[in-house]
Design a protein around this motif. Structure first.
Motif, PDB file in Angstrom:
ATOM      1  N   ALA A   1       0.832  -1.208   0.000  1.00  0.00           N
ATOM      2  CA  ALA A   1       0.000   0.000   0.000  1.00  0.00           C
ATOM      3  C   ALA A   1       0.865   1.257   0.000  1.00  0.00           C
ATOM      4  O   ALA A   1       0.588   2.225  -0.728  1.00  0.00           O
ATOM      5  N   MET A   2       1.933   1.265   0.810  1.00  0.00           N
ATOM      6  CA  MET A   2       2.813   2.429   0.852  1.00  0.00           C
ATOM      7  C   MET A   2       3.586   2.593  -0.456  1.00  0.00           C
ATOM      8  O   MET A   2       3.765   3.714  -0.946  1.00  0.00           O
ATOM      9  N   THR A   3       4.048   1.476  -1.036  1.00  0.00           N
ATOM     10  CA  THR A   3       4.783   1.550  -2.294  1.00  0.00           C
ATOM     11  C   THR A   3       3.920   2.142  -3.400  1.00  0.00           C
ATOM     12  O   THR A   3       4.353   3.028  -4.146  1.00  0.00           O
ATOM     13  N   SER A   4       2.682   1.655  -3.524  1.00  0.00           N
ATOM     14  CA  SER A   4       1.775   2.163  -4.564  1.00  0.00           C
ATOM     15  C   SER A   4       1.497   3.644  -4.372  1.00  0.00           C
ATOM     16  O   SER A   4       1.507   4.427  -5.334  1.00  0.00           O
ATOM     17  N   THR A   5       1.260   4.039  -3.127  1.00  0.00           N
ATOM     18  CA  THR A   5       0.914   5.439  -2.850  1.00  0.00           C
ATOM     19  C   THR A   5       2.094   6.365  -3.109  1.00  0.00           C
ATOM     20  O   THR A   5       1.948   7.402  -3.773  1.00  0.00           O
ATOM     21  N   THR A   6       3.269   6.016  -2.598  1.00  0.00           N
ATOM     22  CA  THR A   6       4.424   6.897  -2.778  1.00  0.00           C
ATOM     23  C   THR A   6       4.879   6.944  -4.233  1.00  0.00           C
ATOM     24  O   THR A   6       5.413   7.961  -4.683  1.00  0.00           O
ATOM     25  N   THR A   7       4.667   5.864  -4.987  1.00  0.00           N
ATOM     26  CA  THR A   7       5.030   5.875  -6.402  1.00  0.00           C
ATOM     27  C   THR A   7       4.228   6.914  -7.162  1.00  0.00           C
ATOM     28  O   THR A   7       4.750   7.632  -8.017  1.00  0.00           O
ATOM     29  N   VAL A   8       2.932   7.011  -6.847  1.00  0.00           N
ATOM     30  CA  VAL A   8       2.089   8.013  -7.501  1.00  0.00           C
ATOM     31  C   VAL A   8       2.436   9.419  -7.022  1.00  0.00           C
ATOM     32  O   VAL A   8       2.631  10.342  -7.829  1.00  0.00           O
ATOM     33  N   LEU A   9       2.544   9.596  -5.709  1.00  0.00           N
ATOM     34  CA  LEU A   9       2.779  10.933  -5.155  1.00  0.00           C
ATOM     35  C   LEU A   9       4.172  11.461  -5.501  1.00  0.00           C
ATOM     36  O   LEU A   9       4.358  12.674  -5.651  1.00  0.00           O
ATOM     37  N   ALA A  10       5.158  10.574  -5.632  1.00  0.00           N
ATOM     38  CA  ALA A  10       6.520  11.009  -5.932  1.00  0.00           C
ATOM     39  C   ALA A  10       6.637  11.644  -7.307  1.00  0.00           C
ATOM     40  O   ALA A  10       7.588  12.393  -7.570  1.00  0.00           O
ATOM     41  N   LEU A  11       5.681  11.374  -8.191  1.00  0.00           N
ATOM     42  CA  LEU A  11       5.696  12.019  -9.503  1.00  0.00           C
ATOM     43  C   LEU A  11       5.550  13.533  -9.371  1.00  0.00           C
ATOM     44  O   LEU A  11       5.949  14.286 -10.261  1.00  0.00           O
ATOM     45  N   GLY A  12       4.987  13.974  -8.248  1.00  0.00           N
ATOM     46  CA  GLY A  12       4.881  15.412  -7.987  1.00  0.00           C
ATOM     47  C   GLY A  12       5.912  15.905  -6.989  1.00  0.00           C
ATOM     48  O   GLY A  12       6.452  17.007  -7.142  1.00  0.00           O
ATOM     49  N   THR A  13       6.221  15.090  -5.980  1.00  0.00           N
ATOM     50  CA  THR A  13       7.146  15.546  -4.935  1.00  0.00           C
ATOM     51  C   THR A  13       8.598  15.556  -5.408  1.00  0.00           C
ATOM     52  O   THR A  13       9.387  16.373  -4.944  1.00  0.00           O
ATOM     53  N   MET A  14       8.968  14.653  -6.328  1.00  0.00           N
ATOM     54  CA  MET A  14      10.351  14.653  -6.810  1.00  0.00           C
ATOM     55  C   MET A  14      10.710  15.963  -7.508  1.00  0.00           C
ATOM     56  O   MET A  14      11.733  16.584  -7.162  1.00  0.00           O
ATOM     57  N   PRO A  15       9.927  16.440  -8.491  1.00  0.00           N
ATOM     58  CA  PRO A  15      10.265  17.747  -9.095  1.00  0.00           C
ATOM     59  C   PRO A  15      10.266  18.885  -8.080  1.00  0.00           C
ATOM     60  O   PRO A  15      11.093  19.795  -8.181  1.00  0.00           O
ATOM     61  N   LEU A  16       9.355  18.819  -7.092  1.00  0.00           N
ATOM     62  CA  LEU A  16       9.292  19.870  -6.079  1.00  0.00           C
ATOM     63  C   LEU A  16      10.568  19.909  -5.252  1.00  0.00           C
ATOM     64  O   LEU A  16      11.165  20.981  -5.034  1.00  0.00           O
ATOM     65  N   TRP A  17      11.018  18.746  -4.776  1.00  0.00           N
ATOM     66  CA  TRP A  17      12.239  18.688  -3.975  1.00  0.00           C
ATOM     67  C   TRP A  17      13.462  19.118  -4.785  1.00  0.00           C
ATOM     68  O   TRP A  17      14.346  19.817  -4.280  1.00  0.00           O
ATOM     69  N   LEU A  18      13.528  18.705  -6.045  1.00  0.00           N
ATOM     70  CA  LEU A  18      14.675  19.082  -6.875  1.00  0.00           C
ATOM     71  C   LEU A  18      14.667  20.574  -7.191  1.00  0.00           C
ATOM     72  O   LEU A  18      15.734  21.185  -7.324  1.00  0.00           O
ATOM     73  N   LEU A  19      13.479  21.160  -7.299  1.00  0.00           N
ATOM     74  CA  LEU A  19      13.391  22.606  -7.490  1.00  0.00           C
ATOM     75  C   LEU A  19      13.901  23.336  -6.247  1.00  0.00           C
ATOM     76  O   LEU A  19      14.661  24.318  -6.347  1.00  0.00           O
ATOM     77  N   ILE A  20      13.493  22.859  -5.053  1.00  0.00           N
ATOM     78  CA  ILE A  20      13.983  23.441  -3.804  1.00  0.00           C
ATOM     79  C   ILE A  20      15.499  23.285  -3.699  1.00  0.00           C
ATOM     80  O   ILE A  20      16.216  24.203  -3.290  1.00  0.00           O
ATOM     81  N   PHE A  21      16.006  22.107  -4.082  1.00  0.00           N
ATOM     82  CA  PHE A  21      17.449  21.850  -4.051  1.00  0.00           C
ATOM     83  C   PHE A  21      18.181  22.803  -4.989  1.00  0.00           C
ATOM     84  O   PHE A  21      19.227  23.359  -4.635  1.00  0.00           O
ATOM     85  N   GLU A  22      17.645  22.986  -6.196  1.00  0.00           N
ATOM     86  CA  GLU A  22      18.295  23.869  -7.170  1.00  0.00           C
ATOM     87  C   GLU A  22      18.346  25.303  -6.669  1.00  0.00           C
ATOM     88  O   GLU A  22      19.375  25.977  -6.767  1.00  0.00           O
ATOM     89  N   LYS A  23      17.248  25.799  -6.111  1.00  0.00           N
ATOM     90  CA  LYS A  23      17.214  27.169  -5.600  1.00  0.00           C
ATOM     91  C   LYS A  23      18.082  27.309  -4.350  1.00  0.00           C
ATOM     92  O   LYS A  23      18.783  28.314  -4.171  1.00  0.00           O
ATOM     93  N   GLY A  24      18.057  26.305  -3.489  1.00  0.00           N
ATOM     94  CA  GLY A  24      18.822  26.382  -2.246  1.00  0.00           C
ATOM     95  C   GLY A  24      20.316  26.314  -2.454  1.00  0.00           C
ATOM     96  O   GLY A  24      21.089  26.893  -1.685  1.00  0.00           O
TER      97      GLY A  24
END
Length: 359
Positions: A121-144
């Motif tokens: 259940a956690m794998t399925s959920t995080t796989t879907v949500l990570a499609l949005g959170t990965m670009p967000l985290w990398l954007l924060i990393f790039e700006k930071g």
């Protein structure tokens, strides 16, 4: 003395992909196909009844999802700062840290006597949500980190790559729902597809390093983080789950810790290959070895943990847990299980659950 110059003929390029060589383009396409197969397999493992079950009891499920999507990237970022990594090295660690839970965690949790349904259940959920959170985290990393132009993350290519994963994942989920009465067959197919994709992506990485003039490099900082990141994440997750107010039993704590520690290396490798191989091969060579070694260490730690657990139980050093699920009211739990076994279309018993009752 006159300067001597050489004209080097570039590899042929596809007219509709002007920035990529033929080899890089084919490798990128093959990578996306392999990951699509793996994502379809992950989608097939999705059991909506179990996800609904944990949504109504969100302690362990919610903690695992939040830790995977928030804590793990923060740990990765902290390690890049502690070991004073340059921007290229730190980028590779961050992409791995932002990746969702991997399907290998489901197998490891089964072998280590965890709660497999919770892991899936956690794998399925995080796989879907990570499609949005990965670009967000990398954007924060790039700006930071104030990355220079040569290291700017190609968010357009990244978005296309991640979006291409969503289709096969959703198709697999739909197939899992449509063929829910053939649950065992679907699960076997899913395991084969996931195993094939896991092996194929590693083989493709090796082949690409042979046919492409790319030098793979690994610094001592990357080597240390490869060795310590998974145990640190597991330890933090396990300790958080030990908070008394949460009332989570040892099986659940172990499941959450393993799930968040074993990120999806295949997704990380696919993102690196499709976004950096063709346009910036020098940077790609400094990034790709990290997820490959991280995968090897994940498997190694899982085997070591399994040996310690089983030997400890055999000789009485580790007690065998009897409880499998989160503590709930028995009547409510029985009611929900009966509801889950009924087919929502006709209210009759769902044959997919008959075998579970007999075990």
């Amino acid at each position: 003395m006159p300067n001597i110059s050489f004209n080097v003929t570039s590899p042929p390029r596809l007219p509709f992909v002007p920035t990529q060589s033929m080899q890089s383009y084919h490798i990128s396409v093959a990578t996306n196909v392999i990951i699509a197969v793996g994502m379809f397999g992950i989608g097939l493992t999705t059991d909506f009844y179990k996800i609904w079950y944990y949504l109504k009891r969100p302690k362990a499920y919610g903690i695992g999802v939040v830790l995977q999507l928030i804590l793990v990237p923060l740990v990765a970022w902290a390690l890049t700062k502690i070991f004073v990594m340059n921007d290229i090295q730190a980028l590779g660690v961050m992409i791995q840290g932002c990746s969702p839970g991997g399907s290998v965690s489901n197998v490891v949790i089964y072998w280590l006597d965890g709660v497999v349904d919770l892991s899936v259940a956690m794998t399925s959920t995080t796989t879907v949500l990570a499609l949005g959170t990965m670009p967000l985290w990398l954007l924060i990393f790039e700006k930071g980190n104030n990355l220079d132009s040569s290291l700017r993350i190609p968010f357009r290519d990244l978005g296309i790559t991640l979006a291409s994963f969503l289709g096969p994942l959703l198709v697999g989920m739909i197939c899992s729902w449509v063929f829910k009465k053939k649950k065992e067959t679907i699960q076997k197919i899913a395991k084969v597809l996931i195993a094939l994709a896991s092996v194929a992506i590693l083989v493709l990485l090796i082949v690409s390093s042979i046919i492409q003039p790319i030098r793979w490099t690994l610094t001592w900082q990357q080597g240390v983080i490869v060795a310590i990141m998974a145990p640190i994440i597991y330890l933090i997750g396990h300790l958080i789950c030990m908070i008394p107010q949460l009332k989570l039993n040892p099986k659940v704590r172990r499941t959450v810790g393993i799930e968040i520690a074993l990120q999806n290396v295949q997704v990380c490798a696919a993102v690196l290959t499709t976004t950096f191989l063709a346009t910036r091969p020098r940077i790609y060579g400094q990034l790709i070895l990290f997820p490959v070694l991280y995968y090897i260490f994940q498997i190694g730690y899982s085997i070591l943990y399994g040996v310690v657990l089983h030997v400890g139980r055999r000789y009485g050093f580790i007690q065998l847990e009897e409880e499998e699920m989160i503590e709930d009211d028995s009547e409510e739990k029985q009611k929900d299980e009966n509801e889950a076994k009924k087919d929502p279309e006709d209210g009759k018993e769902n044959p997919a659950y008959e075998k579970e009752d007999k075990l």
